[in-house]
Design an enzyme around this catalytic site. Structure first.
Site, short mmCIF file in Angstrom:
data_model
loop_
_atom_site.label_atom_id
_atom_site.label_comp_id
_atom_site.label_asym_id
_atom_site.label_seq_id
_atom_site.Cartn_x
_atom_site.Cartn_y
_atom_site.Cartn_z
N SER A 120 0.82 -1.21 0.00
CA SER A 120 0.00 0.00 0.00
C SER A 120 0.85 1.26 0.00
O SER A 120 1.89 1.32 0.67
CB SER A 120 -0.91 0.01 1.25
OG SER A 120 -1.55 1.27 1.39
N TYR A 144 -1.83 5.42 -4.47
CA TYR A 144 -2.67 6.60 -4.29
C TYR A 144 -1.93 7.72 -4.97
O TYR A 144 -0.91 8.21 -4.49
CB TYR A 144 -2.89 6.91 -2.80
CG TYR A 144 -3.94 6.07 -2.15
CD1 TYR A 144 -5.29 6.42 -2.23
CD2 TYR A 144 -3.61 4.91 -1.45
CE1 TYR A 144 -6.27 5.64 -1.62
CE2 TYR A 144 -4.58 4.13 -0.84
CZ TYR A 144 -5.90 4.50 -0.93
OH TYR A 144 -6.87 3.74 -0.32
N THR A 170 -5.78 2.76 -7.02
CA THR A 170 -7.03 2.80 -6.25
C THR A 170 -7.81 4.05 -6.65
O THR A 170 -7.34 5.17 -6.46
CB THR A 170 -6.75 2.79 -4.75
OG1 THR A 170 -6.28 1.49 -4.38
CG2 THR A 170 -8.01 3.09 -3.95
N LYS A 236 -8.50 -0.27 -9.44
CA LYS A 236 -9.15 -0.86 -8.27
C LYS A 236 -10.33 0.01 -7.82
O LYS A 236 -10.22 1.23 -7.72
CB LYS A 236 -8.15 -0.99 -7.12
CG LYS A 236 -8.70 -1.65 -5.86
CD LYS A 236 -7.58 -1.84 -4.84
CE LYS A 236 -8.08 -2.56 -3.60
NZ LYS A 236 -8.97 -1.70 -2.78
N HIS A 260 -13.83 -1.42 -1.30
CA HIS A 260 -12.93 -0.99 -0.22
C HIS A 260 -13.38 -1.61 1.11
O HIS A 260 -13.25 -0.99 2.17
CB HIS A 260 -12.93 0.54 -0.12
CG HIS A 260 -11.57 1.13 0.06
ND1 HIS A 260 -10.76 1.48 -0.99
CD2 HIS A 260 -10.85 1.42 1.17
CE1 HIS A 260 -9.63 1.99 -0.54
NE2 HIS A 260 -9.64 1.95 0.77
#
Length: 367
Positions: A120, A144, A170, A236, A260
């Site tokens: 992540s 991100y 994402t 995603k 999510h």
């Protein structure tokens, strides 16, 4: 790590009966703020609950006399990588909320199991420390995206340098969902987020962390990430036929169906129900990864039979991390694999390709 935040440092074997039990037990070792952040969801928690219940919208038919010696073959190959099973690690922020060893221990457990670890952007450990635990297993990077393209390039450079094999953009978290547990607990991150140059994380609310990333995502961003990185890109957060077409037209190499984990839009469709819509629209043009609500091996089975190529798990792994460190992480994967093997045996599925070819039955009694 903030001095007052005292979480687990466990590293021990873990006997997993089911992952629901782990969620309850983890509440005893993770501080209330961190546990609330990990376990809860948006608003009335409708979607987080529906994510699990929706798997009962479809049933399986047991089969007999199928000439299968136990265990069936649960392994799979994805983009040239041989995986122990189609169960992979979803991106989850700030593992140090659950265990002081953080993502390094998670990556170690996932590597020992033999599957994909998705790092992540909002990890509480450096990219390098996580990649160092890969031990030959593939790792992907969940992005991100920054509002500054040069910063995004910097993050992609780090991912590529450390062996990332795919980028997962994402797209469904441009702001944080309305998470009441965080508000009640006054939760701010007690740990740093060293991968993102644009957000330190410490003492920030989840919503502030999300808002520090780019909100105005568009198909141009998929092309930008793909062109710059030279890596396959998953989008995603796709949950509709329209967005499936949009992502593929933008050049996405894969679709990641997810809501999510019910943490974003409460009242949204259950992820398993969305999977069936997306798979129909996709028409097998690109691979599909699925997550949200997976708590049983049968959930994995039904997702594969509904069009998923890989099934990602998040919260259960973090509970295993809290209770057993890297050994707890590995134990969670092995438990879901064991449940999947039983489901395969009793439905006459010799291998994962036969699971994918299984016809599920509508449950006319489902609520």
């Amino acid at each position: 790590m903030a001095e007052e935040y005292k979480t687990s440092s466990a590293e021990n074997p873990l006997n997993v009966i089911n992952v629901y039990d782990l969620e309850k037990e983890a509440a005893n070792v993770i501080p209330a703020g961190g546990y609330g952040y990990i376990s809860s969801g948006a608003a009335d928690l409708y979607t987080i609950q529906e994510n699990i219940k929706a798997f009962n919208h479809k049933l399986v038919a047991p089969r007999v006399l199928q000439d299968i010696a136990f265990p069936p073959d649960v392994s799979t190959t994805f983009w040239g990588d041989k995986l122990t099973s189609p169960i992979i690690m979803a991106p989850v922020a700030a593992h140090k909320l659950a265990n002081t060893q953080g993502e390094a221990a998670t990556a170690k457990g996932v590597s020992r199991y033999g599957t994909i670890f998705t790092i992540s952007s909002f990890a509480s450990e450096t990219y390098e420390a996580q990649a160092a635990q890969a031990n030959g297993q593939p790792q992907w990077f969940q992005l991100y995206q920054s509002k500054d393209d040069n910063v995004t390039r910097q993050m992609l450079d780090v991912a590529k340098k450390n062996g990332a094999k795919a980028i997962v953009l994402t797209a469904d978290a441009t702001v944080g969902g309305y998470r009441e547990a965080d508000k009640r607990n006054g939760f701010t991150f007690p740990v740093g987020l060293p991968i993102v140059p644009y957000q330190d994380g410490v003492d920030q609310t989840m919503d502030n962390v999300y808002k520090s990333a780019k909100q105005a995502l568009s198909p141009r961003d998929v092309a930008f990430i793909k062109d710059y990185s030279g890596l396959p890109v998953f989008v995603k957060g796709v949950q509709t036929a329209e967005d499936t077409e949009l992502a593929i037209a933008a050049g996405a190499d894969g679709i990641w169906v997810s809501n999510h984990g019910g943490r974003q839009l409460d009242g949204g469709v259950a992820s398993f129900d969305a999977l069936q819509v997306v798979a129909k629209a996709n028409r097998k043009r690109v691979p599909i990864v699925f997550d949200s609500g997976v708590r049983r091996g049968m959930h994995v089975f039904k997702a594969l039979a509904s069009g998923a190529d890989l099934v990602a798990i998040g919260r259960p792994v973090i509970y295993g991390l809290a209770l057993g460190g890297s050994q707890g992480v590995e134990a969670v994967f092995k438990e879901l694999e064991n449940e999947l093997l039983i489901a395969m045996q009793l439905t006459g599925s010799h291998n994962i390709e036969e699971v994918k070819a299984t016809n599920l039955i509508d449950n006319r009694f489902a609520d």
